[in-house]
Design a protein around this motif. Structure first.
Motif, PDB file in Angstrom:
ATOM      1  N   PHE A  86       0.842  -1.206   0.000  1.00 49.65           N
ATOM      2  CA  PHE A  86       0.000   0.000   0.000  1.00 49.65           C
ATOM      3  C   PHE A  86       0.873   1.250   0.000  1.00 49.65           C
ATOM      4  CE2 PHE A  86      -3.521  -2.711   0.447  1.00 49.65           C
ATOM      5  CZ  PHE A  86      -4.699  -1.986   0.406  1.00 49.65           C
ATOM      6  N   LEU A  87       1.976   1.220   0.733  1.00 50.45           N
ATOM      7  CA  LEU A  87       2.901   2.358   0.724  1.00 50.45           C
ATOM      8  C   LEU A  87       3.528   2.533  -0.654  1.00 50.45           C
ATOM      9  CD1 LEU A  87       4.668   1.847   4.164  1.00 50.45           C
ATOM     10  CD2 LEU A  87       3.261   3.806   3.502  1.00 50.45           C
ATOM     11  N   HIS A  88       4.006   1.442  -1.229  1.00 45.51           N
ATOM     12  CA  HIS A  88       4.669   1.499  -2.530  1.00 45.51           C
ATOM     13  C   HIS A  88       3.740   2.052  -3.607  1.00 45.51           C
ATOM     14  CE1 HIS A  88       6.359   0.134  -6.352  1.00 45.51           C
ATOM     15  NE2 HIS A  88       7.520   0.261  -5.738  1.00 45.51           N
ATOM     16  N   GLU A  89       2.495   1.636  -3.591  1.00 47.15           N
ATOM     17  CA  GLU A  89       1.531   2.077  -4.603  1.00 47.15           C
ATOM     18  C   GLU A  89       0.868   3.402  -4.260  1.00 47.15           C
ATOM     19  OE1 GLU A  89       1.218   0.843  -7.503  1.00 47.15           O
ATOM     20  OE2 GLU A  89       2.355  -1.004  -7.183  1.00 47.15           O
ATOM     21  N   GLN A  90       1.252   3.992  -3.120  1.00 45.48           N
ATOM     22  CA  GLN A  90       0.649   5.241  -2.658  1.00 45.48           C
ATOM     23  C   GLN A  90      -0.872   5.147  -2.723  1.00 45.48           C
ATOM     24  OE1 GLN A  90       2.440   8.522  -4.773  1.00 45.48           O
ATOM     25  NE2 GLN A  90       4.475   7.970  -4.065  1.00 45.48           N
ATOM     26  N   ALA A  91      -1.396   4.064  -2.121  1.00 39.61           N
ATOM     27  CA  ALA A  91      -2.820   3.743  -2.201  1.00 39.61           C
ATOM     28  C   ALA A  91      -3.697   4.665  -1.376  1.00 39.61           C
ATOM     29  CB  ALA A  91      -3.042   2.289  -1.781  1.00 39.61           C
ATOM     30  N   ALA A  92      -3.118   5.386  -0.452  1.00 35.99           N
ATOM     31  CA  ALA A  92      -3.932   6.250   0.413  1.00 35.99           C
ATOM     32  C   ALA A  92      -3.939   7.679  -0.099  1.00 35.99           C
ATOM     33  CB  ALA A  92      -3.383   6.224   1.830  1.00 35.99           C
ATOM     34  N   GLN A  93      -5.099   8.289  -0.056  1.00 33.20           N
ATOM     35  CA  GLN A  93      -5.170   9.733  -0.273  1.00 33.20           C
ATOM     36  C   GLN A  93      -5.456  10.351   1.086  1.00 33.20           C
ATOM     37  OE1 GLN A  93      -7.032  11.084  -3.840  1.00 33.20           O
ATOM     38  NE2 GLN A  93      -7.503  13.069  -2.977  1.00 33.20           N
ATOM     39  N   CYS A  94      -6.679  10.277   1.562  1.00 36.07           N
ATOM     40  CA  CYS A  94      -6.941  10.785   2.916  1.00 36.07           C
ATOM     41  C   CYS A  94      -6.543   9.737   3.953  1.00 36.07           C
ATOM     42  CB  CYS A  94      -8.395  11.204   3.083  1.00 36.07           C
ATOM     43  SG  CYS A  94      -9.549   9.877   3.484  1.00 36.07           S
ATOM     44  N   GLY A  95      -6.614   8.459   3.578  1.00 35.00           N
ATOM     45  CA  GLY A  95      -6.181   7.374   4.454  1.00 35.00           C
ATOM     46  C   GLY A  95      -7.249   6.796   5.362  1.00 35.00           C
ATOM     47  N   TYR A  96      -8.425   7.390   5.386  1.00 36.45           N
ATOM     48  CA  TYR A  96      -9.452   6.945   6.333  1.00 36.45           C
ATOM     49  C   TYR A  96      -9.876   5.497   6.092  1.00 36.45           C
ATOM     50  CZ  TYR A  96     -13.008   7.753   9.848  1.00 36.45           C
ATOM     51  OH  TYR A  96     -13.744   7.712  10.998  1.00 36.45           O
ATOM     52  N   CYS A  97     -10.020   5.095   4.847  1.00 38.40           N
ATOM     53  CA  CYS A  97     -10.479   3.739   4.526  1.00 38.40           C
ATOM     54  C   CYS A  97      -9.358   2.712   4.545  1.00 38.40           C
ATOM     55  CB  CYS A  97     -11.138   3.721   3.146  1.00 38.40           C
ATOM     56  SG  CYS A  97      -9.959   3.919   1.768  1.00 38.40           S
ATOM     57  N   ILE A  98      -8.124   3.146   4.517  1.00 37.50           N
ATOM     58  CA  ILE A  98      -6.990   2.257   4.260  1.00 37.50           C
ATOM     59  C   ILE A  98      -6.840   1.123   5.275  1.00 37.50           C
ATOM     60  CG2 ILE A  98      -4.467   2.160   4.021  1.00 37.50           C
ATOM     61  CD1 ILE A  98      -6.040   3.187   1.532  1.00 37.50           C
ATOM     62  N   PRO A  99      -6.994   1.335   6.583  1.00 36.04           N
ATOM     63  CA  PRO A  99      -6.894   0.188   7.487  1.00 36.04           C
ATOM     64  C   PRO A  99      -7.921  -0.906   7.174  1.00 36.04           C
ATOM     65  CG  PRO A  99      -6.684   2.217   8.722  1.00 36.04           C
ATOM     66  CD  PRO A  99      -7.106   2.606   7.333  1.00 36.04           C
ATOM     67  N   GLY A 100      -9.136  -0.511   6.854  1.00 35.67           N
ATOM     68  CA  GLY A 100     -10.148  -1.492   6.477  1.00 35.67           C
ATOM     69  C   GLY A 100      -9.806  -2.181   5.176  1.00 35.67           C
ATOM     70  N   MET A 101      -9.284  -1.414   4.219  1.00 39.02           N
ATOM     71  CA  MET A 101      -8.857  -1.992   2.939  1.00 39.02           C
ATOM     72  C   MET A 101      -7.712  -2.979   3.152  1.00 39.02           C
ATOM     73  SD  MET A 101     -10.546  -0.735   0.279  1.00 39.02           S
ATOM     74  CE  MET A 101     -11.431   0.704  -0.302  1.00 39.02           C
ATOM     75  N   MET A 102      -6.758  -2.606   4.004  1.00 37.14           N
ATOM     76  CA  MET A 102      -5.637  -3.502   4.282  1.00 37.14           C
ATOM     77  C   MET A 102      -6.115  -4.787   4.956  1.00 37.14           C
ATOM     78  SD  MET A 102      -2.531  -1.139   5.635  1.00 37.14           S
ATOM     79  CE  MET A 102      -1.727   0.047   4.606  1.00 37.14           C
ATOM     80  N   ALA A 103      -7.027  -4.665   5.884  1.00 35.75           N
ATOM     81  CA  ALA A 103      -7.559  -5.857   6.556  1.00 35.75           C
ATOM     82  C   ALA A 103      -8.258  -6.756   5.548  1.00 35.75           C
ATOM     83  CB  ALA A 103      -8.511  -5.453   7.678  1.00 35.75           C
ATOM     84  N   ARG A 104      -9.046  -6.162   4.679  1.00 36.36           N
ATOM     85  CA  ARG A 104      -9.761  -6.932   3.658  1.00 36.36           C
ATOM     86  C   ARG A 104      -8.760  -7.611   2.714  1.00 36.36           C
ATOM     87  NH1 ARG A 104     -14.658  -7.778   2.858  1.00 36.36           N
ATOM     88  NH2 ARG A 104     -15.337  -6.302   4.425  1.00 36.36           N
ATOM     89  N   ALA A 105      -7.711  -6.889   2.300  1.00 37.43           N
ATOM     90  CA  ALA A 105      -6.682  -7.457   1.430  1.00 37.43           C
ATOM     91  C   ALA A 105      -5.958  -8.608   2.121  1.00 37.43           C
ATOM     92  CB  ALA A 105      -5.690  -6.370   1.014  1.00 37.43           C
ATOM     93  N   GLU A 106      -5.619  -8.406   3.387  1.00 36.08           N
ATOM     94  CA  GLU A 106      -4.936  -9.457   4.160  1.00 36.08           C
ATOM     95  C   GLU A 106      -5.814 -10.699   4.246  1.00 36.08           C
ATOM     96  OE1 GLU A 106      -1.969 -11.369   6.307  1.00 36.08           O
ATOM     97  OE2 GLU A 106      -1.805  -9.416   5.328  1.00 36.08           O
ATOM     98  N   GLY A 107      -7.101 -10.516   4.482  1.00 38.42           N
ATOM     99  CA  GLY A 107      -8.019 -11.649   4.537  1.00 38.42           C
ATOM    100  C   GLY A 107      -8.039 -12.425   3.234  1.00 38.42           C
TER     101      GLY A 107
END
Length: 163
Positions: free
Chosen positions: A89-110
């Motif tokens: 996620f860091l490499h792809e600069q996936a976050a803009q505001c970042g609010y959704c990113i923890p949930g997105m990361m959890a979903r991706a990890e799952g």
């Protein structure tokens, strides 16, 4: 008192059994990555893993956890030693505001705990329940593809290959 296992550690909390898991994580355990978004289990900002499966923690009562293991983004790695999904996620600069990113990361990890080589359809289906209002969905999808590659897998028939 309710016992639960979060990020590999046992915690004991004194809360009403109907309290949503999200509130216990944030208010009682000091884990602030999962966010309150809609409170209805519709946006995904609160997503964490329960026994490796993504769940909306804002609507899951703590009494429903039982002996299952909870994993938050804090359990995937640290700032000094981020996990594969976090690094991707860091490499792809996936976050803009970042609010959704923890949930997105959890979903991706799952997803990646279930299959290290998901199809493009599996990837998009797995990530669909989480919303990003900033519109970084394409970068988020690239990050999940990158994390799959980092785990010696990849996405089959990627719409946008990892470079």
């Amino acid at each position: 008192m309710i016992d639960l296992t979060v990020n590999g550690a046992t915690a004991r909390v004194d809360v009403d059994p109907a309290t949503p898991l999200l509130y216990v994580l944030r208010d009682d355990l000091g884990l602030h990555a999962a966010k309150f978004g809609c409170g209805l289990g519709q946006c995904g900002a609160c997503t964490v893993l329960v026994d490796d499966k993504p769940v909306f923690s804002c609507v899951l009562p703590i009494s429903a956890i039982g002996t299952r293991k909870v994993t938050t983004v804090e359990g995937l790695g640290t700032a000094a030693k981020p996990g594969d999904v976090q690094r991707a996620f860091l490499h792809e600069q996936a976050a803009q505001c970042g609010y959704c990113i923890p949930g997105m990361m959890a979903r991706a990890e799952g997803l990646l705990r279930k299959t290290v080589t998901p199809t493009e359809d599996e990837l998009r289906t797995a990530m669909a329940p989480s919303l990003c209002r900033c519109g970084t969905h394409m970068r988020i999808l690239r990050a999940v593809r990158r994390a799959a590659v980092m785990r010696s897998g990849g996405v089959i028939d990627a719409a946008e290959p990892v470079t």
